[in-house]
Enzyme design. Sequence first.
Site, PDB file in Angstrom:
ATOM      1  N   LYS A   3       0.868  -1.182   0.000  1.00  0.00           N
ATOM      2  CA  LYS A   3       0.000   0.000   0.000  1.00  0.00           C
ATOM      3  C   LYS A   3       0.906   1.232   0.000  1.00  0.00           C
ATOM      4  CE  LYS A   3      -3.836   2.059   2.633  1.00  0.00           C
ATOM      5  NZ  LYS A   3      -4.718   1.931   3.814  1.00  0.00           N
TER       6      LYS A   3
ATOM      7  N   SER B 139      -9.631   1.989   2.918  1.00  0.00           N
ATOM      8  CA  SER B 139      -8.734   2.714   2.053  1.00  0.00           C
ATOM      9  C   SER B 139      -7.716   1.855   1.324  1.00  0.00           C
ATOM     10  CB  SER B 139      -7.992   3.773   2.866  1.00  0.00           C
ATOM     11  OG  SER B 139      -7.162   3.157   3.840  1.00  0.00           O
TER      12      SER B 139
ATOM     13  N   SER C 173     -10.043  -0.472   7.054  1.00  0.00           N
ATOM     14  CA  SER C 173      -9.422  -0.228   5.742  1.00  0.00           C
ATOM     15  C   SER C 173      -8.724  -1.415   5.109  1.00  0.00           C
ATOM     16  CB  SER C 173      -8.421   0.929   5.842  1.00  0.00           C
ATOM     17  OG  SER C 173      -9.107   2.156   5.879  1.00  0.00           O
TER      18      SER C 173
END
Lengths: 96, 483
Positions: free
Chosen positions: B76, B151, B175
Amino acid sequence: MERKDILKFAKMARIRLSEEEIDSFADFEKMHSFLRQLDNVGVTGIEPMAHPLEQSQRLRSDEYDPKINRSSIQTCASHTKDFIYLAPENIKKSTD
Amino acid sequence: MLLKTISGISHALKKKEFSCVELTKIYLSRIKTLNPALNAFITITEETALNDAHQADQRIALGSATPLTGIPIAHKDMFCTQGIKTSCGSKMLDNFISPYDATVVQKLKEAGAVLLGKTNMDEFSMGSSNEHSFYGPVRNPWNLEAVPGGSSGGSAAVVAARLTLAATGADAGGSIRQPAAFTNVTGLKPTYGRVSRYGMIAFASSFDQGGTLTRSAEDAAMLLNVIAGMDPKDSTSSNQPVPDFTQTLNATLKKVRIGLPKEFFTDPLDPKIADLVLTAAQTLEKMGATLHDLSLPHTPLTIPTYHILSSVECASNLARYDGIRFGHCCEHPKDIDDWYERSRAEGFGLEVKHRILMGTYLSSKEGYEDFYIKAQKVRRLIANDYIETFKKVDLILSPTTPTTAFKIGSKPNRVAMYLSDLLTASANLAGLPSLSIPCGFLDNMPVGLLLTGKPFDEARLLNVAHQYQRNADWHRRLPKEFS
């Protein structure tokens, strides 16, 4: 929240908002009343919980890490000179 | 190849069925072909990947490989990677090349994993749909008109579409787990403190926790074995012992007590999702676990509590972006105030600005006692619910999300979007480990099952998830366009 309040908190947060962005805060009241759900919860005698672990934080030893040196860190900055970060007044002087 | 898990690929690499370089080239080729439809990568690190793969082949030849040597992964884009752009999905950090690696990145590098790239995400991890990225929305491999969740939506999408074997993510309110549920992958948020936050770009520091998105619980255990542990560089990382999480995967489920909290099975949950989750619970019951109805009474307060506290922490953390030491800097600032205000106005997206202003308000004299301190007290009530519950059961089972993945642009307002995290955020408030696994499909879209455990009891969650995955094949299903 009125326009003047939005501008006050934007100033505190050091963010300049466009007119369109100010308008986008129209749903602030909806959010505010959503957060107001906590108003009627009884919390007498309850200690605030700031952190899930509630442990005292360790300090690490203050040692030089050669991988993190001043020049490598300052490559991320927009304006530097002689290892100093330049602010607007300095930039003006350095370009005069 | 696409159906294999990490252990299968690791075994094949060691038997020299194919090389790490060959494997990496296959994934890079898939990324080039398929990523444009998903927009799931911000940066593709082809050169780094091939170099990592070459080194991994040498390591295998020398007999010094770990189980993750040669395994293609993605990070990420909020984990700092030395010499590689780390944007956090924001224009503010579009030009940021980190001078150091996050501890998670360093540990996976040392284990010999191959870095394919950095994945798209909601800006500064603020979002539940991946629509709030400077680099554009990520699309769900199961339906390109739907969101992948957020996210960590980019990481979820690349694992689901088999553009990588595994990916890292981070979870402040759901997330990792919400996008895992939306995309049919296994998403693990470890206990707060289990994984170092050093080098993870902060959103809400008392909530953020790094974790994994994988094809199976076994893969999650293998990754957690590497990334878990105390880190002197993170004063909030825990010194709890780290077991070998793969050792207990096959433990029996007999007498494992699973709690079903009634507050997680009510409106606005889609009743068809409840049916699928309860069917999965019955599967675990047939394997020897016992099911227990229970109550977590403060659950309805989760989202307002989470948003008050996380917005305040966000406003504090993001105050560091001044445009001076790193990050976006405006052109020709007149003075220092102009510099700060225009750099931040230009660098941050609208959702981030909303949360910063909300957090500024909630921590000001107008909001501090009525909202911030009150929310900290309610946080304790929510955590206490779990403490009492774990005296009666070993883990809690619930749906991960109230709905399946929704269409891009379909949420009418912020409150509606924030409620996407209704079933996940309480684990963050209490700092508990929590894991989402696939448990079925509704109208061809994946549904997730959430397991939440006692602090530092990830082994139990992974054990139950692995046993379920030995008896169900939902996690092996691929989206048609990416199979």
